[in-house]
Design a protein around this motif. Structure first.
Motif, PDB file in Angstrom:
ATOM      1  N   ASP A 159       0.866  -1.186   0.000  1.00 23.31           N
ATOM      2  CA  ASP A 159       0.000   0.000   0.000  1.00 23.31           C
ATOM      3  C   ASP A 159       0.900   1.233   0.000  1.00 23.31           C
ATOM      4  O   ASP A 159       1.236   1.771   1.047  1.00 23.31           O
ATOM      5  CB  ASP A 159      -0.915  -0.011   1.235  1.00 23.31           C
ATOM      6  CG  ASP A 159      -1.880   1.169   1.230  1.00 23.31           C
ATOM      7  OD1 ASP A 159      -1.787   2.027   0.320  1.00 23.31           O
ATOM      8  OD2 ASP A 159      -2.730   1.243   2.139  1.00 23.31           O
ATOM      9  N   SER A 297      -5.266   1.987 -10.382  1.00 25.01           N
ATOM     10  CA  SER A 297      -6.118   3.166 -10.466  1.00 25.01           C
ATOM     11  C   SER A 297      -5.258   4.427 -10.428  1.00 25.01           C
ATOM     12  O   SER A 297      -4.080   4.380 -10.063  1.00 25.01           O
ATOM     13  CB  SER A 297      -7.056   3.182  -9.264  1.00 25.01           C
ATOM     14  OG  SER A 297      -6.293   3.118  -8.076  1.00 25.01           O
ATOM     15  N   LEU A 331     -11.684   1.076  -8.875  1.00 22.78           N
ATOM     16  CA  LEU A 331     -10.886   1.703  -7.809  1.00 22.78           C
ATOM     17  C   LEU A 331     -10.674   3.195  -8.080  1.00 22.78           C
ATOM     18  O   LEU A 331     -10.638   4.008  -7.146  1.00 22.78           O
ATOM     19  CB  LEU A 331      -9.536   1.001  -7.665  1.00 22.78           C
ATOM     20  CG  LEU A 331      -9.577  -0.381  -6.992  1.00 22.78           C
ATOM     21  CD1 LEU A 331      -8.215  -1.061  -7.101  1.00 22.78           C
ATOM     22  CD2 LEU A 331      -9.985  -0.273  -5.517  1.00 22.78           C
ATOM     23  N   GLY A 334     -13.506   4.926  -6.819  1.00 23.05           N
ATOM     24  CA  GLY A 334     -13.374   5.050  -5.361  1.00 23.05           C
ATOM     25  C   GLY A 334     -12.506   6.246  -4.993  1.00 23.05           C
ATOM     26  O   GLY A 334     -12.830   7.016  -4.085  1.00 23.05           O
ATOM     27  N   GLU A 338     -13.420   9.728  -2.865  1.00 17.44           N
ATOM     28  CA  GLU A 338     -12.585  10.215  -1.760  1.00 17.44           C
ATOM     29  C   GLU A 338     -12.206  11.685  -2.007  1.00 17.44           C
ATOM     30  O   GLU A 338     -12.270  12.525  -1.107  1.00 17.44           O
ATOM     31  CB  GLU A 338     -11.328   9.347  -1.668  1.00 17.44           C
ATOM     32  CG  GLU A 338     -10.460   9.675  -0.481  1.00 17.44           C
ATOM     33  CD  GLU A 338      -9.226   8.787  -0.421  1.00 17.44           C
ATOM     34  OE1 GLU A 338      -9.168   7.751  -1.119  1.00 17.44           O
ATOM     35  OE2 GLU A 338      -8.302   9.152   0.322  1.00 17.44           O
ATOM     36  N   SER A 353     -16.429   5.857  -0.672  1.00 12.05           N
ATOM     37  CA  SER A 353     -15.126   5.497  -1.236  1.00 12.05           C
ATOM     38  C   SER A 353     -14.517   4.320  -0.473  1.00 12.05           C
ATOM     39  O   SER A 353     -13.991   3.373  -1.073  1.00 12.05           O
ATOM     40  CB  SER A 353     -14.213   6.725  -1.162  1.00 12.05           C
ATOM     41  OG  SER A 353     -12.884   6.340  -1.260  1.00 12.05           O
ATOM     42  N   ASN A 354     -14.594   4.383   0.848  1.00 14.71           N
ATOM     43  CA  ASN A 354     -14.027   3.302   1.660  1.00 14.71           C
ATOM     44  C   ASN A 354     -14.723   1.973   1.391  1.00 14.71           C
ATOM     45  O   ASN A 354     -14.095   0.910   1.370  1.00 14.71           O
ATOM     46  CB  ASN A 354     -14.111   3.656   3.151  1.00 14.71           C
ATOM     47  CG  ASN A 354     -13.164   4.794   3.496  1.00 14.71           C
ATOM     48  OD1 ASN A 354     -12.175   5.028   2.783  1.00 14.71           O
ATOM     49  ND2 ASN A 354     -13.463   5.537   4.552  1.00 14.71           N
ATOM     50  N   LYS A 357     -13.390   0.550  -1.909  1.00 15.31           N
ATOM     51  CA  LYS A 357     -12.051  -0.030  -1.770  1.00 15.31           C
ATOM     52  C   LYS A 357     -12.105  -1.364  -1.016  1.00 15.31           C
ATOM     53  O   LYS A 357     -11.475  -2.341  -1.420  1.00 15.31           O
ATOM     54  CB  LYS A 357     -11.127   0.953  -1.029  1.00 15.31           C
ATOM     55  CG  LYS A 357     -10.633   2.070  -1.935  1.00 15.31           C
ATOM     56  CD  LYS A 357      -9.625   2.949  -1.239  1.00 15.31           C
ATOM     57  CE  LYS A 357     -10.287   4.187  -0.695  1.00 15.31           C
ATOM     58  NZ  LYS A 357      -9.441   5.101   0.043  1.00 15.31           N
ATOM     59  N   GLN A 358     -12.870  -1.385   0.071  1.00 14.08           N
ATOM     60  CA  GLN A 358     -12.975  -2.610   0.870  1.00 14.08           C
ATOM     61  C   GLN A 358     -13.659  -3.721   0.080  1.00 14.08           C
ATOM     62  O   GLN A 358     -13.255  -4.891   0.139  1.00 14.08           O
ATOM     63  CB  GLN A 358     -13.754  -2.308   2.167  1.00 14.08           C
ATOM     64  CG  GLN A 358     -13.678  -3.422   3.198  1.00 14.08           C
ATOM     65  CD  GLN A 358     -12.229  -3.762   3.594  1.00 14.08           C
ATOM     66  OE1 GLN A 358     -11.442  -2.889   3.912  1.00 14.08           O
ATOM     67  NE2 GLN A 358     -11.877  -5.047   3.536  1.00 14.08           N
ATOM     68  N   LYS A 361     -11.303  -5.410  -2.296  1.00 14.52           N
ATOM     69  CA  LYS A 361     -10.435  -6.348  -1.554  1.00 14.52           C
ATOM     70  C   LYS A 361     -11.199  -7.616  -1.197  1.00 14.52           C
ATOM     71  O   LYS A 361     -10.707  -8.734  -1.389  1.00 14.52           O
ATOM     72  CB  LYS A 361      -9.936  -5.684  -0.259  1.00 14.52           C
ATOM     73  CG  LYS A 361      -8.707  -4.844  -0.464  1.00 14.52           C
ATOM     74  CD  LYS A 361      -7.729  -4.967   0.705  1.00 14.52           C
ATOM     75  CE  LYS A 361      -6.337  -4.654   0.172  1.00 14.52           C
ATOM     76  NZ  LYS A 361      -5.300  -4.577   1.122  1.00 14.52           N
TER      77      LYS A 361
END
Ligand code: ATP
Length: 395
Positions: A159, A297, A331, A334, A338, A353-354, A357-358, A361
């Motif tokens: 990350d 992204s 992404l 997302g 954000e 946005s969170n 992203k989650q 994943k």
């Protein structure tokens, strides 16, 4: 979610002036207390024609679940438009994109369509230059359960972010220059104080917000200050700007060493501002660490505008086959939420946005997803549906 709360799209000619622009109005039954944003959607060419609409629907629906309304306006530009009309990016389309709160773009250009001088059709570069989008934010986030190129387990949880300066550097003057002769060709590197300060300010602030969320709090200036005077100047400005951020570790790496680090221990990186071409190359290396071009992204950020797009091109070799990976596009949506949430003070947009992203994943963590570009058989429909299912669970 997409099936249960069906999206209604109306295509309409806005008026004569914008005859080439279709407006998509996304209409829902209940609309109240919403924070509204105008989004210019630019599918472009190749796989952009396939993966833009499902990605827009996913992002719009998720935002709506948090009370955020995205008014999506379709803006046409690219190689196909050029082939059809002789104009790759009509001025009124540019103005429409510029007037939006954010631009959500897929990819533009086709190898078979070129300007008479042989150069590529690239309205995305026009946006970057004319809107002064100096910070090219390229996150490198790895997803679980993918056959990634690095063996070390830490590479499965990467990350970090490359912040590619996007309007100067060696791309500032890509055309033939006065010094060129029959036998020699030159390109100059431009590093200005104004843009470098903005780039480093952006990078340090990004490191601060990542630190607040548990990140390392480190900014690594990637350059070639030991050889090029323009890069020495870049680093000098970095040193000046870092004084304002004593809570953040300021680090340095020559670009050759940075390439080595990205393969040997990329988990040691956090936020990495760099010159335009260096960022171009390193962010493709970052895409490889993520498993492929379709995974990554980006956001191109300026003071007044921003473009969000996957880092891949139009992939004409797979366009129309259903094999495109929409992960980077989703992404990027997302990232756009954000940005909107942060810039316009909408915590709801940040929450949406969170969730995006989650959910991405979680979709990979669930197993069963392997995009074509990683040797699997998951196309954009399967990947979008899997992410959509995970969003539904998180809401
Ligand atoms: P550009 O010059 O516009 O960046 P490019 O030719 O360098 O384009 P891409 O269009 O990104 O590169 O394609 C490079 C390779 O990656 C191609 O083989 C393409 O099929 C593959 N690729 C790119 N994007 C995706 C995607 N979203 N899903 C699957 N494969 C992809």
């Amino acid at each position: 979610m997409l099936a249960s709360r069906k999206l209604i799209m109306q295509k309409q000619n806005k008026n004569k002036k914008f005859a080439k622009i279709f407006a998509f109005n996304f209409i829902y039954t209940e609309e109240h207390n919403m924070k509204e944003f105008k989004i210019a959607v630019m599918p472009g060419d190749g796989i952009g024609k396939e993966i833009t609409e499902p990605s827009v629907n996913l992002i719009t629906e998720t935002a709506k679940s948090f009370g955020v309304k995205l008014n999506n306006v379709l803006v046409d530009a690219g190689a196909e438009l050029y082939a059809r009309t002789g104009d790759a990016f009509p001025e009124e389309n540019f103005e429409e994109a510029k007037s939006a709160d954010a631009i959500y773009l897929c990819a533009m250009g086709l190898p078979t369509v070129r300007y008479p001088d042989g150069t590529e059709i690239g309205p995305q570069h026009t946006l970057r230059k004319r809107l002064k989008l100096y910070a090219g934010v390229r996150p490198c986030i790895t997803m679980p359960n993918l056959p990634l190129p690095l063996k070390d387990e830490r590479a499965n949880n990467l990350d970090f972010v490359i912040v590619r300066e996007s309007i100067e550097g060696i791309f500032a003057a890509p055309r033939k220059g006065q010094l060129d002769t029959e036998d020699v060709a030159y390109n100059a590197i431009k590093v200005s104080r104004e843009i470098s300060e903005k780039l480093f300010d952006y990078s340090f602030k990004l490191a601060q917000s990542r630190k607040a969320a548990g990140g390392m709090g480190k900014v690594t200036c990637i350059d070639k200050a030991n050889v090029l005077s323009s890069m020495f100047y870049f680093r000098k400005i970095f040193d000046e700007v870092k004084q304002k951020y004593p809570d953040i570790v300021a680090d340095y790496s020559y670009v050759d060493a940075a390439a080595l680090t990205m393969v040997r221990k990329p988990w040691s990186l956090d936020v990495c501002p760099t010159e335009n071409l260096m960022g171009d190359i390193l962010s493709d290396l970052a895409s490889a660490l993520m498993g492929g071009m379709g995974m990554s992204s980006s956001g191109e950020i300026g003071d007044n505008n921003a473009v969000f797009q996957p880092t891949h091109g139009t992939a004409p070799d797979i366009a129309g086959t259903g094999k495109a990976n929409p992960t980077g596009m989703i992404l990027s949506g997302g990232l756009m939420l954000e940005y909107l949430g942060t810039k316009f003070n909408s915590p709801e947009a940040v929450k949406a946005s969170n969730v995006i992203k989650q959910a991405v994943k979680n979709a990979y963590a669930a197993g069963g997803l392997l995009p074509y570009e990683l040797g699997g058989t998951s196309g954009w429909k399967e990947i979008t549906a899997a992410i959509d299912k995970e969003i539904e669970k998180l809401l």
